[in-house]
Design a protein around this motif. Structure first.
Motif, PDB file in Angstrom:
ATOM      1  N   ILE A 189       0.856  -1.184   0.000  1.00 11.88           N
ATOM      2  CA  ILE A 189       0.000   0.000   0.000  1.00 11.88           C
ATOM      3  C   ILE A 189       0.893   1.234   0.000  1.00 11.88           C
ATOM      4  O   ILE A 189       1.767   1.373   0.855  1.00 11.88           O
ATOM      5  N   THR A 190       0.670   2.093  -0.971  1.00 14.13           N
ATOM      6  CA  THR A 190       1.470   3.306  -1.094  1.00 14.13           C
ATOM      7  C   THR A 190       0.553   4.500  -1.342  1.00 14.13           C
ATOM      8  O   THR A 190      -0.611   4.333  -1.708  1.00 14.13           O
ATOM      9  N   ALA A 191       1.106   5.685  -1.163  1.00 16.14           N
ATOM     10  CA  ALA A 191       0.332   6.902  -1.407  1.00 16.14           C
ATOM     11  C   ALA A 191       0.190   7.174  -2.906  1.00 16.14           C
ATOM     12  O   ALA A 191      -0.766   7.806  -3.335  1.00 16.14           O
ATOM     13  N   PHE A 192       1.145   6.675  -3.676  1.00 19.19           N
ATOM     14  CA  PHE A 192       1.150   6.891  -5.118  1.00 19.19           C
ATOM     15  C   PHE A 192       1.492   5.589  -5.827  1.00 19.19           C
ATOM     16  O   PHE A 192       2.080   4.689  -5.233  1.00 19.19           O
ATOM     17  N   GLU A 193       1.170   5.513  -7.099  1.00 18.12           N
ATOM     18  CA  GLU A 193       1.468   4.318  -7.878  1.00 18.12           C
ATOM     19  C   GLU A 193       2.979   4.106  -7.974  1.00 18.12           C
ATOM     20  O   GLU A 193       3.738   5.052  -8.162  1.00 18.12           O
TER      21      GLU A 193
ATOM     22  N   ARG B 127       3.296   0.880   3.145  1.00 18.10           N
ATOM     23  CA  ARG B 127       2.770  -0.012   4.181  1.00 18.10           C
ATOM     24  C   ARG B 127       2.641  -1.376   3.506  1.00 18.10           C
ATOM     25  O   ARG B 127       2.007  -1.493   2.460  1.00 18.10           O
ATOM     26  N   ILE B 128       3.255  -2.391   4.090  1.00 17.18           N
ATOM     27  CA  ILE B 128       3.202  -3.739   3.534  1.00 17.18           C
ATOM     28  C   ILE B 128       2.582  -4.652   4.581  1.00 17.18           C
ATOM     29  O   ILE B 128       3.064  -4.727   5.709  1.00 17.18           O
ATOM     30  N   GLU B 129       1.507  -5.330   4.190  1.00 10.82           N
ATOM     31  CA  GLU B 129       0.783  -6.204   5.106  1.00 10.82           C
ATOM     32  C   GLU B 129       0.869  -7.643   4.618  1.00 10.82           C
ATOM     33  O   GLU B 129       0.622  -7.920   3.450  1.00 10.82           O
ATOM     34  N   SER B 130       1.221  -8.532   5.525  1.00 12.94           N
ATOM     35  CA  SER B 130       1.102  -9.965   5.265  1.00 12.94           C
ATOM     36  C   SER B 130       0.135 -10.490   6.316  1.00 12.94           C
ATOM     37  O   SER B 130      -0.325  -9.735   7.171  1.00 12.94           O
ATOM     38  N   SER B 131      -0.168 -11.764   6.276  1.00 16.03           N
ATOM     39  CA  SER B 131      -1.119 -12.289   7.255  1.00 16.03           C
ATOM     40  C   SER B 131      -0.568 -12.221   8.675  1.00 16.03           C
ATOM     41  O   SER B 131      -1.321 -12.143   9.630  1.00 16.03           O
ATOM     42  N   ALA B 132       0.748 -12.224   8.804  1.00 18.15           N
ATOM     43  CA  ALA B 132       1.335 -12.272  10.140  1.00 18.15           C
ATOM     44  C   ALA B 132       2.137 -11.034  10.521  1.00 18.15           C
ATOM     45  O   ALA B 132       2.454 -10.845  11.687  1.00 18.15           O
TER      46      ALA B 132
ATOM     47  N   LEU C  37       3.362  -6.705   9.710  1.00 18.07           N
ATOM     48  CA  LEU C  37       3.082  -5.397   9.138  1.00 18.07           C
ATOM     49  C   LEU C  37       4.400  -4.636   9.075  1.00 18.07           C
ATOM     50  O   LEU C  37       5.128  -4.556  10.061  1.00 18.07           O
ATOM     51  N   PHE C  38       4.702  -4.119   7.902  1.00 14.16           N
ATOM     52  CA  PHE C  38       5.890  -3.298   7.714  1.00 14.16           C
ATOM     53  C   PHE C  38       5.392  -1.944   7.239  1.00 14.16           C
ATOM     54  O   PHE C  38       4.635  -1.867   6.279  1.00 14.16           O
ATOM     55  N   GLU C  39       5.808  -0.892   7.925  1.00 14.00           N
ATOM     56  CA  GLU C  39       5.336   0.414   7.495  1.00 14.00           C
ATOM     57  C   GLU C  39       6.396   1.482   7.688  1.00 14.00           C
ATOM     58  O   GLU C  39       7.157   1.463   8.638  1.00 14.00           O
ATOM     59  N   LYS C  40       6.423   2.348   6.756  1.00 17.56           N
ATOM     60  CA  LYS C  40       7.308   3.509   6.797  1.00 17.56           C
ATOM     61  C   LYS C  40       6.588   4.581   5.992  1.00 17.56           C
ATOM     62  O   LYS C  40       6.708   4.654   4.771  1.00 17.56           O
ATOM     63  N   ASN C  41       5.752   5.344   6.689  1.00 20.44           N
ATOM     64  CA  ASN C  41       4.997   6.372   5.989  1.00 20.44           C
ATOM     65  C   ASN C  41       4.757   7.552   6.914  1.00 20.44           C
ATOM     66  O   ASN C  41       4.808   7.433   8.131  1.00 20.44           O
TER      67      ASN C  41
END
Length: 178
Positions: free
Chosen positions: A112-116, A152-157, A159-163
């Protein structure tokens, strides 16, 4: 006694039989995201309510989800509600995620990102995640302008985020604590 694993395993087996594992996996994530947006567990309270008949609950599920989720997933929701175990739906879906990832030797992630993202950016992110998770990655991208900037990167287990949005939220929490 019925447990969440039984529901999760049943969903996994049925989605494999119907060759809809990826679709059900994505829809399960969408459902959990939607369910978490209901305040104070009101969706669970509504679908567990003794004041509604089973027939009313089934109609409600159709009205809320039929046009947005595949029949297999809607039938899963109906079954878990009819059995009176909607409170186990989140655990059942987490077990379903584990089954998919273990059986397929793959991790499904949402980027998930703010832009493409450009193709090279996406390729670098996927390669980094495959290395970090030590698994083949299947991904879905989403744009969420509320992130302002970052990822933001989500997996089932995990969460990685830097935003910026989340950094600002944490900063505000620190100020509130002082």
């Amino acid at each position: 006694m019925i447990n969440a694993q039984a529901f999760g395993m049943a969903l996994f087996q049925l989605s494999e039989e119907e060759k809809k594992v990826k679709k059900v996996y994505d829809q399960s994530h969408d459902f959990l995201k939607l369910a978490r947006n209901f305040k104070d567990g009101s969706l669970a309270a509504l679908l567990n309510a003794y004041t509604l008949t089973k027939k009313e609950k089934l109609k409600l599920i159709d009205k809320l989800f039929k046009n947005h989720f595949c029949d297999l997933f809607v039938d899963f929701l109906k079954t878990i509600v009819l059995k009176g175990y909607f409170n186990l739906v989140e655990q059942a879906l987490k077990y379903f995620f584990d089954c998919v990832e273990n059986e397929k030797h793959v991790q499904f992630i949402r980027i998930i990102t703010a832009f493409e993202l450009s193709a090279p950016q996406l390729k670098r992110i996927v390669a980094a995640m495959e290395k970090k998770l030590n698994s083949k990655i299947v991904y879905k991208t989403e744009i969420d302008k509320s992130l302002i900037s970052g990822i933001r990167i989500e997996s089932s287990a995990q969460l990685f985020e830097k935003n910026i949005r989340d950094q600002l939220s944490r900063l505000m929490e620190q100020f509130k604590g002082n």
